[in-house]
Design a protein around this motif. Structure first.
Motif, PDB file in Angstrom:
ATOM      1  N   VAL A  64       0.842  -1.206   0.000  1.00 65.10           N
ATOM      2  CA  VAL A  64       0.000   0.000   0.000  1.00 65.10           C
ATOM      3  C   VAL A  64       0.872   1.248   0.000  1.00 65.10           C
ATOM      4  O   VAL A  64       0.633   2.194  -0.764  1.00 65.10           O
ATOM      5  CB  VAL A  64      -0.936  -0.008   1.228  1.00 65.10           C
ATOM      6  CG1 VAL A  64      -1.775   1.268   1.262  1.00 65.10           C
ATOM      7  CG2 VAL A  64      -1.827  -1.240   1.196  1.00 65.10           C
ATOM      8  N   LEU A  65       1.900   1.263   0.851  1.00 71.79           N
ATOM      9  CA  LEU A  65       2.782   2.431   0.929  1.00 71.79           C
ATOM     10  C   LEU A  65       3.540   2.674  -0.374  1.00 71.79           C
ATOM     11  O   LEU A  65       3.852   3.820  -0.727  1.00 71.79           O
ATOM     12  CB  LEU A  65       3.768   2.255   2.092  1.00 71.79           C
ATOM     13  CG  LEU A  65       3.132   2.323   3.498  1.00 71.79           C
ATOM     14  CD1 LEU A  65       4.124   1.880   4.553  1.00 71.79           C
ATOM     15  CD2 LEU A  65       2.626   3.736   3.780  1.00 71.79           C
ATOM     16  N   ALA A  66       3.816   1.595  -1.111  1.00 75.96           N
ATOM     17  CA  ALA A  66       4.531   1.715  -2.388  1.00 75.96           C
ATOM     18  C   ALA A  66       3.577   1.932  -3.558  1.00 75.96           C
ATOM     19  O   ALA A  66       3.995   1.910  -4.716  1.00 75.96           O
ATOM     20  CB  ALA A  66       5.361   0.459  -2.625  1.00 75.96           C
ATOM     21  N   ARG A  67       2.289   2.109  -3.243  1.00 74.42           N
ATOM     22  CA  ARG A  67       1.253   2.378  -4.265  1.00 74.42           C
ATOM     23  C   ARG A  67       1.083   1.227  -5.244  1.00 74.42           C
ATOM     24  O   ARG A  67       0.733   1.438  -6.402  1.00 74.42           O
ATOM     25  CB  ARG A  67       1.558   3.676  -5.007  1.00 74.42           C
ATOM     26  CG  ARG A  67       1.671   4.892  -4.087  1.00 74.42           C
ATOM     27  CD  ARG A  67       1.960   6.162  -4.828  1.00 74.42           C
ATOM     28  NE  ARG A  67       2.135   7.284  -3.923  1.00 74.42           N
ATOM     29  CZ  ARG A  67       2.419   8.523  -4.305  1.00 74.42           C
ATOM     30  NH1 ARG A  67       2.562   8.787  -5.597  1.00 74.42           N
ATOM     31  NH2 ARG A  67       2.556   9.495  -3.410  1.00 74.42           N
ATOM     32  N   ARG A  68       1.336   0.006  -4.777  1.00 75.85           N
ATOM     33  CA  ARG A  68       1.138  -1.169  -5.629  1.00 75.85           C
ATOM     34  C   ARG A  68      -0.200  -1.859  -5.344  1.00 75.85           C
ATOM     35  O   ARG A  68      -0.524  -2.862  -5.974  1.00 75.85           O
ATOM     36  CB  ARG A  68       2.277  -2.175  -5.421  1.00 75.85           C
ATOM     37  CG  ARG A  68       3.643  -1.683  -5.886  1.00 75.85           C
ATOM     38  CD  ARG A  68       4.625  -2.845  -6.010  1.00 75.85           C
ATOM     39  NE  ARG A  68       4.799  -3.560  -4.760  1.00 75.85           N
ATOM     40  CZ  ARG A  68       5.728  -3.270  -3.845  1.00 75.85           C
ATOM     41  NH1 ARG A  68       6.564  -2.264  -4.065  1.00 75.85           N
ATOM     42  NH2 ARG A  68       5.830  -3.976  -2.733  1.00 75.85           N
ATOM     43  N   ARG A  69      -0.954  -1.335  -4.376  1.00 75.83           N
ATOM     44  CA  ARG A  69      -2.218  -1.982  -4.004  1.00 75.83           C
ATOM     45  C   ARG A  69      -3.248  -0.928  -3.630  1.00 75.83           C
ATOM     46  O   ARG A  69      -2.962  -0.013  -2.847  1.00 75.83           O
ATOM     47  CB  ARG A  69      -1.983  -2.934  -2.829  1.00 75.83           C
ATOM     48  CG  ARG A  69      -3.244  -3.556  -2.260  1.00 75.83           C
ATOM     49  CD  ARG A  69      -2.908  -4.636  -1.246  1.00 75.83           C
ATOM     50  NE  ARG A  69      -4.102  -5.144  -0.578  1.00 75.83           N
ATOM     51  CZ  ARG A  69      -4.096  -6.172   0.259  1.00 75.83           C
ATOM     52  NH1 ARG A  69      -2.941  -6.787   0.517  1.00 75.83           N
ATOM     53  NH2 ARG A  69      -5.211  -6.582   0.829  1.00 75.83           N
TER      54      ARG A  69
END
Length: 611
Positions: free
Chosen positions: A502-507
């Motif tokens: 989530v923090l890496a904007r992958r989800r």
């Protein structure tokens, strides 16, 4: 053309129980067992499981032996059968020597139709010797999920029940349960040696129950409002996780004019028995209990089952909510659910003494329960899918159908919250609970925020677009989705492996927004109750109340629960159709031969006085 066995079963249904036809699924099961076949029956509470072994026991030669897990309920089960004219008895530790000898004599001489006993008694040599001296019609294993370690009511004594077939191979067996996932179903089959039996799996749907889950906000007051506005004078069961909460809730309700009783394992056994007896025998009582209460409860007119704490599994939730509306009339399953519930359950699993497999199974159960709480789709459809009935249409009778919640993109909110958890942890490697993280996001300059200098963090005040209650909903859903973890005795929050996605904007993180819906759903609940199978006109209502008063007095005189005399549905039909003769009375559902002879004239008198 009906076979002799079919006709005998239909005759017993009408003569003894007062019903003209079987419910869906019953007849096929009964015919199979009457013919001597083994059966495993998965049927919802209130679906009529008991008849599936009671009628074969009446039709087949010999005595039907019923293995039942709760001694406290055997007396009521036997009372109900005796009121129908069935020769029933039980053997358990509450009896003295003379009482047990009399039951054993009746068994040997064939003077019984049904004999109830606990699984522990089957392990005694004296019980096996008794069985060898009489004729057994069948073995019925009630609450068969107790054999499964996947189930929520595991009873080690049930594991020995495989010996029934080994010692008496010619006696048919029927195992029954209202709660079984595929894993539980498989374990029951294996442990009881029912691989060659016919398996009957009915739909788990209980369309008369309205499922509702609300955000927890002063749950005792929420419950009181629900009882006053929708269930005044109704029988209800309220489940809590701790004994302390049970006591406090029962006191709170009683102090506010609601007749309520506590029930938990910490009470003296005589008090528990007295409270259970009152609940079964009196109208309109609220039982506040831990999950120790209720398995096998036959009270048909429970109109509300409420949960003030999150159940550990869907199996437990379904079993407990299934105690509502066993008579088929509209009833409510209501739960207040909040962030603290999720934190508590996660913490209990992590601190459990069980091995890795146990904790993993407990986590799977909890995740499924959380998914049901957080769904934006039909709750009933999700519940049925869990028990192997996928693809169901929206039911129109649960809170998410009556007032659909919104689904919103909570990805940015999730990133903000997870970032705050990360920043707070980095400060001196300390960890904090949800309240502190939310205060930081809202920019609250509390003493604790200033003490830890959290007002200097880059995340301070970046979450003012949401209110505090909305942030608590975000935390709850992050925990439910496994994007946030709980650690330590104080339930501090930590990141998980999935947090990084989530923090890496992958989800992306879809979330549920609670709708403003209480009034709309309450109105739908009231409408459902007035549309009961036998609706009462204004003229019939006073007559129904007179019949209830007669039933209460009769039950008190005989020392049996009111429903043993007649169910509410039967009294409703009396009040609506107003029969004026014994012949007309005999045509009403629930009036068997014995009850007609015993109560017929009294009912006609009450009806005549009411007219």
């Amino acid at each position: 053309m009906t076979s002799p066995g079919e006709q005998d079963a239909l005759d017993a249904l009408k003569r003894v129980f007062g019903y003209d036809s079987f419910r869906p699924g019953q007849q096929e099961i009964i015919e199979h067992v009457v013919a001597g076949g083994d059966a495993l029956v998965l049927m919802p509470t209130g679906g009529g499981k008991s008849l599936c072994y009671q009628i074969p026991a009446l039709v087949r030669p010999g005595v039907g032996v019923v293995v039942s897990p709760l001694i406290a309920l055997m007396q009521d089960q036997v009372d109900a059968l005796r009121a129908l004219g069935v020769r029933a008895a039980f053997l358990n530790s509450t009896q003295n020597l003379d009482q047990r000898r009399e039951v054993e004599r009746a068994f040997r001489t064939g003077e019984l139709d049904l004999l109830y006993l606990a699984p522990e008694r089957l392990q005694l040599d004296s019980t096996a010797q008794l069985f060898d001296q009489g004729k057994i019609a069948l073995f019925a294993i009630d609450e068969a999920h107790c054999v499964s370690q996947w189930g929520h009511d595991f009873r080690p004594d049930y594991l020995a029940l495989s010996m029934l077939h080994e010692r008496w191979p010619d006696v048919p067996r029927i195992a029954l349960t209202a709660t079984a996932t595929r894993a539980t179903h498989n374990e029951i089959t294996e442990r009881l040696g029912l691989g060659d039996a016919r398996h009957f799996v009915a739909s788990f749907d209980r369309p008369n129950i309205q499922y509702r889950i609300v955000p927890k906000n002063s749950p005792q007051k929420q419950l009181l409002e629900l009882l006053r506005s929708e269930h005044e004078g109704d029988a209800a069961i309220v489940y809590c996780l701790s004994r302390a909460t049970v006591e406090k809730t029962a006191d709170f309700l009683a102090n506010n004019g609601i007749p309520a009783l506590p029930y938990h394992a910490g009470l003296d056994s005589r008090i528990r028995e007295r409270h259970q007896s009152r609940f079964l025998r009196e109208d309109g009582l609220v039982m506040v209990a831990t999950i120790a209460f209720g398995m096998g409860i036959d009270k048909p007119d429970v109109r509300l089952v409420a949960h003030l704490d999150l159940p550990k599994s869907i199996e437990g939730y379904y079993q407990e909510t299934g105690r509502a509306g066993r008579d088929g009339l509209p009833s409510t399953a209501w739960m207040a659910y909040g962030l603290a519930d999720v934190v508590q359950q996660r913490k209990m699993i992590d601190s459990s003494e069980g091995d890795f497999a146990f904790r993993r199974a407990a986590t799977i159960h909890l995740d499924a329960m959380l998914a049901l709480c957080e769904t934006v789709s039909c709750r009933r459809a999700q519940l049925l899918a869990y028990f192997g009935e996928p693809g169901g249409a929206a039911c129109g009778n649960c809170d998410t159908c009556l007032a659909p919640p919104e689904s919103w993109d909570g990805t940015i909110a999730a990133q903000k919250f997870l970032s705050a958890v990360y920043r707070l942890k980095n400060e001196r490697n300390q960890k904090f609970g949800a309240g502190q993280v939310i205060d930081v996001l809202l920019g609250k300059e509390t003493e604790k925020v200033r003490q830890h200098r959290h007002d200097e963090l880059t995340v301070f005040g970046i979450g003012t677009e949401l209110r505090e209650g909305e942030w608590r909903g975000v935390v709850r859903q992050l925990l439910a989705q496994g994007l946030l973890g709980v650690e330590g005795d104080y339930g501090t929050l930590v990141l998980t492996e999935a947090s990084a996605e989530v923090l890496a904007r992958r989800r992306e993180v879809p979330m549920r927004r609670e709708p403003e819906r209480p009034a709309k759903i309450a109105k739908a609940a009231r409408t459902a109750r007035t549309a009961a199978p036998v609706d009462l006109s204004d003229e019939a209502r006073p007559l129904f109340e007179r019949l209830r008063a007669w039933r209460a007095a009769t039950a008190k005189e005989q020392g049996v629960p009111a429903y043993v005399i007649f169910h509410d549905a039967t009294l409703r039909e009396f009040a609506s159709s107003r029969p004026s003769s014994l012949e007309e009375l005999s045509g009403i559902t629930g009036v068997g031969e014995n009850k007609l002879n015993r109560y017929g004239e009294q009912i006609l008198e009450v009806l005549a006085e009411g007219a």
